[in-house]
Design a protein around this motif. Structure first.
Motif, short mmCIF file in Angstrom:
data_model
loop_
_atom_site.label_atom_id
_atom_site.label_comp_id
_atom_site.label_asym_id
_atom_site.label_seq_id
_atom_site.Cartn_x
_atom_site.Cartn_y
_atom_site.Cartn_z
N ARG A 1 -2.81 -3.57 14.18
CA ARG A 1 -3.74 -4.15 14.61
C ARG A 1 -5.12 -3.30 13.65
O ARG A 1 -5.41 -3.57 13.39
CB ARG A 1 -3.79 -2.76 15.91
N SER A 2 -4.28 -2.42 12.71
CA SER A 2 -4.98 -2.19 11.74
C SER A 2 -5.40 -2.83 11.24
O SER A 2 -7.13 -2.66 10.46
CB SER A 2 -4.14 -0.65 11.27
N LEU A 3 -4.43 -3.89 10.63
CA LEU A 3 -5.03 -5.31 9.66
C LEU A 3 -6.40 -5.72 9.90
O LEU A 3 -6.88 -6.29 9.41
CB LEU A 3 -3.42 -5.72 8.89
N GLU A 4 -5.04 -6.11 11.29
CA GLU A 4 -6.08 -7.41 12.07
C GLU A 4 -7.77 -6.54 12.58
O GLU A 4 -8.34 -6.97 12.46
CB GLU A 4 -6.12 -7.03 13.35
N ARG A 5 -8.39 -5.66 12.28
CA ARG A 5 -9.13 -4.57 12.47
C ARG A 5 -9.75 -5.02 11.11
O ARG A 5 -10.99 -3.93 10.95
CB ARG A 5 -9.57 -3.14 13.19
N GLY A 6 -8.89 -4.98 9.82
CA GLY A 6 -9.77 -4.79 8.83
C GLY A 6 -9.58 -3.44 8.22
O GLY A 6 -10.77 -3.22 7.11
N GLU A 7 -9.10 -2.56 8.31
CA GLU A 7 -8.93 -0.78 8.28
C GLU A 7 -7.37 -0.69 7.21
O GLU A 7 -7.69 0.45 6.48
CB GLU A 7 -8.64 -0.36 9.74
N THR A 8 -6.03 -1.62 6.82
CA THR A 8 -5.42 -1.37 5.74
C THR A 8 -5.93 -2.75 4.77
O THR A 8 -5.86 -4.18 5.72
CB THR A 8 -4.50 -1.11 6.62
N PRO B 1 -10.74 4.06 4.75
CA PRO B 1 -10.43 4.53 2.90
C PRO B 1 -8.93 3.64 2.38
O PRO B 1 -8.37 4.09 1.31
CB PRO B 1 -10.18 6.19 3.61
N ALA B 2 -7.97 3.47 3.60
CA ALA B 2 -6.35 3.00 3.50
C ALA B 2 -6.39 1.28 3.04
O ALA B 2 -5.67 1.60 2.19
CB ALA B 2 -6.15 2.90 5.04
N VAL B 3 -8.22 0.74 2.89
CA VAL B 3 -7.85 -0.07 1.66
C VAL B 3 -8.16 0.01 0.77
O VAL B 3 -9.35 0.81 0.35
CB VAL B 3 -8.85 -1.82 2.66
N GLN B 4 -7.50 -0.89 -0.55
CA GLN B 4 -7.33 -1.33 -2.15
C GLN B 4 -8.66 -1.09 -2.13
O GLN B 4 -8.11 -3.09 -2.19
CB GLN B 4 -6.15 -1.38 -2.55
N VAL B 5 -9.83 -1.31 -2.86
CA VAL B 5 -10.87 -2.19 -2.90
C VAL B 5 -10.33 -2.47 -4.44
O VAL B 5 -10.16 -1.63 -5.52
CB VAL B 5 -11.73 -1.97 -3.07
N THR B 6 -10.49 -3.77 -5.41
CA THR B 6 -10.55 -3.83 -6.34
C THR B 6 -11.63 -4.99 -6.87
O THR B 6 -12.40 -5.42 -6.89
CB THR B 6 -9.41 -4.87 -6.62
N LEU B 7 -12.67 -4.41 -7.96
CA LEU B 7 -13.89 -4.88 -7.94
C LEU B 7 -13.00 -6.42 -9.32
O LEU B 7 -13.92 -5.54 -10.47
CB LEU B 7 -15.31 -4.17 -8.65
N ARG B 8 -14.57 -7.19 -9.32
CA ARG B 8 -13.47 -7.79 -10.80
C ARG B 8 -15.21 -8.65 -10.98
O ARG B 8 -15.58 -9.30 -10.13
CB ARG B 8 -13.69 -9.35 -10.52
#
Length: 301
Positions: A83-90, A118-125
């Motif tokens: 559910r967290s993944l579906e909500r875009g939380e992880t 905060p649980a999502v790992q963000v990578t910038l390119r």
């Protein structure tokens, strides 16, 4: 064995009373007793010791109960993770961005997105068009922040921010006395331009804009980055056309004036693959829509 059988078993084990367990499960006592009997037969063990006065767990029942608690807890965690993944939380999100977006959308959008998820790992390119679009199509990037100007049929572009093009000129240049500058007034000025090899989309847009005004810009110097372009203007090398978001750079040496005749918008878009976007991409798009109000004018759909 089905999940409902385990839930029935846990409820009877906690109540040690078939009537109370049936009431808690919102079912009749007889079907509940039948389901427990079926479970015992399937497992080949006796889970409850029944008498006319009481119900007790057997040793086998106590052993099963301990493991079922663990299994149900893992199941609960798995469901919550889904559910967290579906909500875009992880999960993880790779964001490709055009360097000019560093002066408006990127800092705000990434900051707010990280605060909210905060649980999502963000990578910038950092990468400019058309390479940015190529990575989105390949799946190397999940979402992009690009300057609008090209169209790739496999991608969706949503413009979230519009700024006006601005003329950057040396602070003591005669044109700095004007409140705004028509494009034709730059026809005889030396231009500082982005290198086409590095910024082909912006380079070609500026060339086409000047061509529409009836002149070809006198490009005396090219540069690979926004800071380099403004630095060369500050050095008196020439003038440059830039987005309004850059008008805070080196203001002691560079003057910025709105470009008129024509007024020219610079549009920033969130870009993603045309296939159904992931929950994380949708979450980032929503954040970008919100923060665009702080960075400039919101584009109404």
């Amino acid at each position: 064995m089905e999940l409902r059988h385990l839930r029935y078993f846990v409820t009877v084990a906690e109540e040690l009373h078939f009537a109370r367990a049936a009431e808690r499960l919102h079912m009749a006592q007889q079907p509940l007793s039948f389901q427990i009997k079926q479970l015992e037969e399937e497992l080949g063990v006796t889970l409850f010791r029944r008498t006319t006065r009481r119900v007790e767990l057997t040793e086998a029942g106590r052993a099963l109960l301990a493991e079922v608690y663990v299994a149900l807890d893992h199941l609960r965690l798995g469901v919550e993770a889904a559910r967290s993944l579906e909500r875009g939380e992880t999960g993880s999100l790779v964001i490709g961005y055009a360097s000019m977006a560093l002066y408006n959308l990127v800092p705000l959008a990434v900051h707010h997105f990280r605060e909210r998820f905060p649980a999502v790992q963000v990578t910038l390119r950092e990468l400019c068009s058309p390479e940015l679009e190529e990575h989105l199509l390949k799946g190397t990037f999940d979402v992009g922040l690009a300057i609008q100007g090209m169209y790739e049929p496999g991608l969706i572009y949503e413009t979230v921010l519009r700024e006006q093009a601005t003329v950057a000129i040396p602070r003591h240049h005669p044109l700095a006395k004007r409140r705004q500058i028509p494009l034709r007034a730059l026809a005889t000025e030396p231009f500082v331009m982005y290198e086409r090899a590095q910024r082909s989309l912006i380079h070609d847009q500026i060339m086409a804009l000047c061509g529409g005004a009836g002149f070809s810009p006198n490009v005396v110097q090219e540069a690979a980055s926004e800071q380099a372009v403004i630095g060369l203007v500050a050095a008196g090398v020439g003038v440059a056309l830039v987005s309004t978001c850059m008008s805070g750079l080196r203001t002691e040496e560079v003057a910025y004036r709105p470009l008129t005749d024509p007024e020219t918008p610079v549009e920033y878009a969130v870009v993603w693959k045309r296939e159904h976007p992931s929950p994380l991409v949708r979450a980032f798009l929503n954040v970008a829509r919100e923060v665009s109000q702080q960075a400039g004018s919101r584009i109404k759909s």
